[in-house]
Design a protein around this motif. Structure first.
Motif, PDB file in Angstrom:
ATOM      1  N   PRO A   1     -10.776   6.895  42.487  1.00 27.02           N
ATOM      2  CA  PRO A   1     -10.615   6.523  43.897  1.00 27.02           C
ATOM      3  C   PRO A   1     -10.492   5.015  44.076  1.00 27.02           C
ATOM      4  CG  PRO A   1     -12.400   8.097  43.600  1.00 27.02           C
ATOM      5  CD  PRO A   1     -12.001   7.642  42.232  1.00 27.02           C
ATOM      6  N   GLU A   2      -9.983   4.628  45.219  1.00 25.33           N
ATOM      7  CA  GLU A   2      -9.828   3.206  45.539  1.00 25.33           C
ATOM      8  C   GLU A   2     -11.163   2.480  45.384  1.00 25.33           C
ATOM      9  OE1 GLU A   2      -7.226   0.142  46.547  1.00 25.33           O
ATOM     10  OE2 GLU A   2      -6.773   2.286  46.347  1.00 25.33           O
ATOM     11  N   ASP A   3     -11.109   1.301  44.748  1.00 31.29           N
ATOM     12  CA  ASP A   3     -12.291   0.463  44.529  1.00 31.29           C
ATOM     13  C   ASP A   3     -13.331   1.112  43.603  1.00 31.29           C
ATOM     14  OD1 ASP A   3     -11.238  -1.453  46.316  1.00 31.29           O
ATOM     15  OD2 ASP A   3     -12.105  -0.393  48.027  1.00 31.29           O
ATOM     16  N   SER A   4     -12.891   2.028  42.728  1.00 28.82           N
ATOM     17  CA  SER A   4     -13.841   2.690  41.828  1.00 28.82           C
ATOM     18  C   SER A   4     -14.102   1.884  40.560  1.00 28.82           C
ATOM     19  CB  SER A   4     -13.335   4.085  41.456  1.00 28.82           C
ATOM     20  OG  SER A   4     -12.060   4.013  40.845  1.00 28.82           O
ATOM     21  N   GLY A   5     -13.341   0.808  40.323  1.00 30.30           N
ATOM     22  CA  GLY A   5     -13.626  -0.051  39.188  1.00 30.30           C
ATOM     23  C   GLY A   5     -12.874   0.321  37.930  1.00 30.30           C
ATOM     24  N   SER A   6     -12.955  -0.578  36.941  1.00 32.50           N
ATOM     25  CA  SER A   6     -12.163  -0.421  35.727  1.00 32.50           C
ATOM     26  C   SER A   6     -12.645   0.726  34.834  1.00 32.50           C
ATOM     27  CB  SER A   6     -12.165  -1.728  34.925  1.00 32.50           C
ATOM     28  OG  SER A   6     -13.487  -2.089  34.563  1.00 32.50           O
ATOM     29  N   LEU A   7     -13.903   1.166  34.989  1.00 37.14           N
ATOM     30  CA  LEU A   7     -14.381   2.275  34.178  1.00 37.14           C
ATOM     31  C   LEU A   7     -13.716   3.594  34.552  1.00 37.14           C
ATOM     32  CD1 LEU A   7     -18.214   1.572  33.866  1.00 37.14           C
ATOM     33  CD2 LEU A   7     -16.470   1.362  32.089  1.00 37.14           C
ATOM     34  N   HIS A   8     -13.038   3.615  35.689  1.00 38.14           N
ATOM     35  CA  HIS A   8     -12.344   4.812  36.137  1.00 38.14           C
ATOM     36  C   HIS A   8     -10.838   4.676  35.955  1.00 38.14           C
ATOM     37  CE1 HIS A   8     -16.242   5.206  38.170  1.00 38.14           C
ATOM     38  NE2 HIS A   8     -16.021   6.507  38.154  1.00 38.14           N
ATOM     39  N   ARG A   9     -10.436   3.887  34.964  1.00 37.17           N
ATOM     40  CA  ARG A   9      -9.010   3.716  34.682  1.00 37.17           C
ATOM     41  C   ARG A   9      -8.726   4.090  33.231  1.00 37.17           C
ATOM     42  NH1 ARG A   9      -8.172  -2.271  37.474  1.00 37.17           N
ATOM     43  NH2 ARG A   9      -8.799  -1.652  39.598  1.00 37.17           N
ATOM     44  N   LEU A  10      -7.610   4.767  33.051  1.00 35.57           N
ATOM     45  CA  LEU A  10      -7.211   5.222  31.720  1.00 35.57           C
ATOM     46  C   LEU A  10      -5.699   5.122  31.611  1.00 35.57           C
ATOM     47  CD1 LEU A  10      -8.136   6.736  29.053  1.00 35.57           C
ATOM     48  CD2 LEU A  10      -7.536   8.850  30.260  1.00 35.57           C
ATOM     49  N   SER A  11      -5.232   4.636  30.472  1.00 36.67           N
ATOM     50  CA  SER A  11      -3.791   4.584  30.234  1.00 36.67           C
ATOM     51  C   SER A  11      -3.497   5.230  28.891  1.00 36.67           C
ATOM     52  CB  SER A  11      -3.269   3.144  30.254  1.00 36.67           C
ATOM     53  OG  SER A  11      -3.843   2.380  29.212  1.00 36.67           O
ATOM     54  N   GLY A  12      -2.273   5.659  28.710  1.00 33.84           N
ATOM     55  CA  GLY A  12      -1.944   6.324  27.462  1.00 33.84           C
ATOM     56  C   GLY A  12      -0.458   6.337  27.188  1.00 33.84           C
ATOM     57  N   ARG A  13      -0.153   6.602  25.931  1.00 38.88           N
ATOM     58  CA  ARG A  13       1.239   6.690  25.500  1.00 38.88           C
ATOM     59  C   ARG A  13       1.321   7.752  24.407  1.00 38.88           C
ATOM     60  NH1 ARG A  13       5.484   3.115  25.775  1.00 38.88           N
ATOM     61  NH2 ARG A  13       4.094   1.557  26.677  1.00 38.88           N
ATOM     62  N   ALA A  14       2.370   8.585  24.472  1.00 40.58           N
ATOM     63  CA  ALA A  14       2.562   9.639  23.471  1.00 40.58           C
ATOM     64  C   ALA A  14       4.006   9.608  22.993  1.00 40.58           C
ATOM     65  CB  ALA A  14       2.230  11.007  24.058  1.00 40.58           C
ATOM     66  N   SER A  15       4.194   9.977  21.738  1.00 40.99           N
ATOM     67  CA  SER A  15       5.532   9.980  21.154  1.00 40.99           C
ATOM     68  C   SER A  15       5.668  11.166  20.212  1.00 40.99           C
ATOM     69  CB  SER A  15       5.787   8.670  20.400  1.00 40.99           C
ATOM     70  OG  SER A  15       7.023   8.712  19.724  1.00 40.99           O
ATOM     71  N   LEU A  16       6.765  11.895  20.335  1.00 40.80           N
ATOM     72  CA  LEU A  16       7.071  12.998  19.437  1.00 40.80           C
ATOM     73  C   LEU A  16       8.492  12.800  18.915  1.00 40.80           C
ATOM     74  CD1 LEU A  16       6.649  15.728  18.090  1.00 40.80           C
ATOM     75  CD2 LEU A  16       7.252  16.833  20.251  1.00 40.80           C
ATOM     76  N   ASP A  17       8.595  12.434  17.649  1.00 36.54           N
ATOM     77  CA  ASP A  17       9.889  12.269  16.995  1.00 36.54           C
ATOM     78  C   ASP A  17      10.242  13.613  16.362  1.00 36.54           C
ATOM     79  OD1 ASP A  17      12.039  11.723  15.304  1.00 36.54           O
ATOM     80  OD2 ASP A  17      11.333   9.711  14.823  1.00 36.54           O
TER      81      ASP A  17
END
Length: 267
Positions: free
Chosen positions: A125-141
């Motif tokens: 939620p808005e203003d929930s802080g960096s502990l509530h953020r996740l990023s990712g990347r996936a690759s299938l060759d």
């Protein structure tokens, strides 16, 4: 740097059949037309819950809104590239009171899939802080996957994993890799590896916590991999039990199923 590893044996699909199915999917998608804000199949049935809100259907810049069975706000899908002979790229934006996120998908050589790339971000939620953020990347060759799966038994595993996922959080980074090997006819042996890194000052804390939880953690990891392999075999078995005409009809029916029916999955 905790490392988890497990190997499972799964059913191997036939590449030609998968490519034929990919062609069915894109034939169905490209047979649809825009009628006002609705998207319809050639027989006139509308795809429920899907609305064209901007641009031209299946052209770069086209923007769609879709409602899931439980969602309040609609998800937004934007076409970035649509060249069936070379690449299809889309971006999806998701919003809810609990979270928001973005995911981008890029598929090369759609009729004979060569690679799939995905990257995304999720935040609370808005203003929930960096502990509530996740990023990712996936690759299938996929080309590398089929090549690795064709190596003779006893050959050394490929150095570069054909399938990888990387998740990044303030507390650490996790990397998943999959490497296939040929087993008995019609089977693959798939090596599944997860490596976890704590970040900065949290590295000793994360390593100590994972050390204490080592046995249950490894047991849970093996169980999860085995369960995923079972689900793969079940889904592939249902897929292989149908001919292309049946799959074509099933695709059309799933396209016009209501959101609640779609959420239940194929029967």
């Amino acid at each position: 740097m905790p490392r988890l590893h497990h190997t499972v044996t799964v059913r191997a699909p036939d590449r030609e059949r998968l490519d034929a199915y990919a062609g069915l999917v894109w034939d169905l998608v490209e047979s649809t037309r825009a009628r006002g804000r609705s998207v319809v199949l050639p027989d006139g049935r509308a795809v429920p819950g899907l609305t064209l809100v901007k641009g031209h259907h299946l052209r770069p810049g086209a923007r769609y809104e879709s409602h899931g069975p439980d969602s309040g706000e609609p998800d937004t899908t934007v076409i970035r590239e649509w060249r069936r002979g070379s690449v299809i790229a889309v971006e999806q934006l998701m919003r809810s009171p609990e979270s928001s996120g973005r995911m981008a998908l890029r598929l090369r050589s759609p009729d004979r899939p060569a690679s799939l790339e995905a990257e995304g971000r999720l935040r609370g939620p808005e203003d929930s802080g960096s502990l509530h953020r996740l990023s990712g990347r996936a690759s299938l060759d996929l080309a590398a996957w089929w090549a690795a799966a064709a190596l003779p038994p006893g050959a050394p595993p490929v150095a570069r994993a054909p399938a990888t996922v990387r998740l990044k959080h303030r507390l650490g980074v996790a990397r998943l890799s999959l490497r296939p090997r040929r087993a008995e006819p019609g089977l693959w042996r798939v090596d599944v590896t997860v490596v976890v890194h704590g970040r900065l000052l949290l590295r000793p804390v994360a390593a100590f916590a994972l050390l204490l939880a080592g046995v249950p953690l490894r047991r849970g990891f093996r169980s999860s991999v085995e369960e995923a392999a079972e689900r793969w075999d079940e889904a592939l078995g249902r897929f292989l039990a149908k001919d292309l005409d049946e799959l074509r009809a099933e695709l059309a029916e799933s396209a016009v199923a209501g959101p609640d029916e779609a959420a239940d999955g194929p029967r």
